[in-house]
Motif scaffolding. Structure first.
Motif, PDB file in Angstrom:
ATOM      1  N   LYS A  91       0.865  -1.356  -0.001  1.00 33.80           N
ATOM      2  CA  LYS A  91       0.058  -0.063   0.136  1.00 33.80           C
ATOM      3  C   LYS A  91       0.790   1.283  -0.058  1.00 33.80           C
ATOM      4  O   LYS A  91       0.362   2.304  -0.528  1.00 33.80           O
ATOM      5  N   SER A  98      -3.237   1.068  -9.466  1.00 32.82           N
ATOM      6  CA  SER A  98      -4.547   0.246  -9.191  1.00 32.82           C
ATOM      7  C   SER A  98      -4.364  -1.005  -8.865  1.00 32.82           C
ATOM      8  O   SER A  98      -4.614  -2.029  -9.624  1.00 32.82           O
ATOM      9  N   ARG A 100      -4.880  -4.437  -6.520  1.00 35.75           N
ATOM     10  CA  ARG A 100      -5.755  -5.062  -5.438  1.00 35.75           C
ATOM     11  C   ARG A 100      -4.929  -6.071  -4.589  1.00 35.75           C
ATOM     12  O   ARG A 100      -4.571  -6.946  -5.000  1.00 35.75           O
ATOM     13  N   CYS A 121      -8.790 -10.188  -6.837  1.00 35.51           N
ATOM     14  CA  CYS A 121      -7.677  -9.574  -6.494  1.00 35.51           C
ATOM     15  C   CYS A 121      -6.181  -9.633  -7.211  1.00 35.51           C
ATOM     16  O   CYS A 121      -6.510 -10.499  -8.315  1.00 35.51           O
ATOM     17  N   ASP A 122      -5.215  -8.910  -7.138  1.00 37.20           N
ATOM     18  CA  ASP A 122      -4.140  -9.009  -8.019  1.00 37.20           C
ATOM     19  C   ASP A 122      -2.933  -9.835  -7.447  1.00 37.20           C
ATOM     20  O   ASP A 122      -2.325 -10.577  -8.013  1.00 37.20           O
TER      21      ASP A 122
END
Length: 433
Positions: A91, A98, A100, A121-122
């Protein structure tokens, strides 16, 4: 060196600058270009050298924008606290992207984690057991994984996560694999061998700038507890050199085990510090041990001994590494630079204890010299254990075979049966007769 040398995107350079990272660390400069290029990496370095930031930047550079819901990066870490720490680092450095990121660990509810995976999600940061659990339930899709990261590998092995790590790694058909650890040893090599593809080994040493004045040290790298016992028994058999010795273990139980082992060979020469039972030779202080002329060896459990001020004892043996590095450092650092005490500090360390050795070396600013095994040492290994078990099985098989005694005798030739006729054939033979 400036951040521009890392060949990162402008977004990541801006994020690092905002986070206070003005210059890259050594492991980042050595690994990032290889990570971005897609090569498998084994990164070895002490705590605080920048391993986490290195692979976080590498993963962010590898992952391009996608609308897929299945994760494209899987990061395995030892515990829930580490899961949250890695997510915070993503984060911090992915403010302008972008991406996740979700976490999976045992302290979260199963339903909550299933909902997060269903939303898409990534990047997944997880403990191996929880990741494997969701994979077996078909909730964690590994078909699109591009990067697999195994962080704090030495702790994962210590916690016994080898099986879920291997299963997850083999379930991913083709991806880049990154392994980061404080130390590399035989157990780690055995873990990663089945799924690593010609990895590049990158190792950095981060020692303290101010070198501490310590007593002379020796390090014995041994495979297991049994070999430690054999080594200690072999060294202590030389009473001309080892006149007074302090042997440190972590628990009172292990102190009891060593006492029994040594006392069989050296009766009356071994004493315990505050033992579990009252029928054994014991002392209440190191000073009391020094005054006993016939006693050479004092076994001390770290859980019962708080002081680190040890002097006038020529040999200190750390049979087990203490839980806190400060405990051992306090025993090996000289009380003053002008001290003339001749003390030899000997450390026994297995593969799982090497990470603590590296932390101690990092604190003192110097390496522990590695010593060769003395002649005659019996090394107990997995091969010897398997051979011993095989021989035991052979003996059991021999014991189960009935032995012929007086009640057994060979049959007469006319009674010897060489054929086995069916009832139909016997009936025909009887009829003909």
């Amino acid at each position: 060196m400036s951040l521009d040398k890392l060949k990162l995107s402008k977004q990541l350079v801006a994020a690092m600058t905002d986070a206070g990272y003005l210059t890259p660390k050594e492991i980042q400069t050595k690994t990032l270009s290889r990570i971005i290029g897609g090569q498998d990496i084994i990164g070895i370095g002490p705590e605080g050298c920048g391993k986490t930031t290195a692979y976080v930047l590498g993963v962010l550079m590898r992952l391009k924008y996608s609308t897929e819901d299945a994760p494209r990066a899987l990061i395995l870490v030892p515990d829930a606290e580490r899961v949250e720490a890695v997510i915070d680092q993503f984060k911090l450095l992915a403010k302008n992207k972008s991406v996740r990121v979700i976490g999976l660990h045992p302290q979260m509810g199963q339903e909550e984690q299933l909902d997060l995976l269903a939303e898409g999600c990534d990047i997944v940061v997880a403990t191996p057991d929880r990741a494997r659990s969701h994979y077996l339930k078909f909730a964690l899709n590994l078909n699109l994984i591009q990067v697999l990261v195994i962080d704090d590998a030495e702790l994962l092995i210590k916690k016994g996560f080898q099986l879920p790590i291997t299963e997850l790694a083999r379930s991913i058909t083709k991806c880049q694999r990154l392994v980061f650890s404080e130390v590399i040893h035989s157990k780690l090599e055995k873990l990663i061998e089945p799924f690593m593809n010609q990895p590049a080994l990158i190792e950095v040493n981060l020692l303290a700038e101010n070198k501490a004045e310590t007593h002379e040290q020796l390090l014995y790298h041994v495979p297991n507890f049994r070999t430690k016992q054999n080594l200690l028994n072999l060294l202590m058999s030389d009473d001309e050199i080892f006149t007074k010795v302090l042997v440190f273990v972590n628990t009172r139980y292990n102190a009891q085990v060593l006492y029994k082992s040594l006392n069989k060979r050296l009766p009356g020469e071994v004493v315990l510090y505050k033992p579990m039972f009252f029928d054994q030779l014991a002392v209440d202080s190191v000073e009391e041990f020094k005054e006993l002329p016939e006693t050479r060896i004092l076994i001390i459990a770290n859980e019962t001994y708080e002081s680190t001020d040890i002097h006038d004892v020529p040999f200190i043996i750390h049979f087990e590494l203490p839980l806190e590095k400060e405990t051992l450092v306090g025993r090996i650092v000289k009380r003053s630079e002008a001290s003339t005490e001749e003390i030899l500090a000997i450390t026994f360390a297995t593969d799982l204890e090497l990470s603590m050795v590296r932390k101690i070396e990092q604190s003192t600013g110097q390496k522990m010299p590695l010593a060769d095994f003395p002649p005659g040492l019996i090394i107990v290994g997995d091969r010897q254990k398997s051979e011993a078990s095989d021989s035991e099985e052979e003996e059991e098989e021999k014991d189960t075979t009935p032995t012929k005694g007086a009640a057994f005798h060979p049959k007469k030739e006319k009674n010897a049966k060489t054929t086995n006729y069916s009832s139909k054939v016997k009936a025909k033979m009887k009829y003909k007769k």
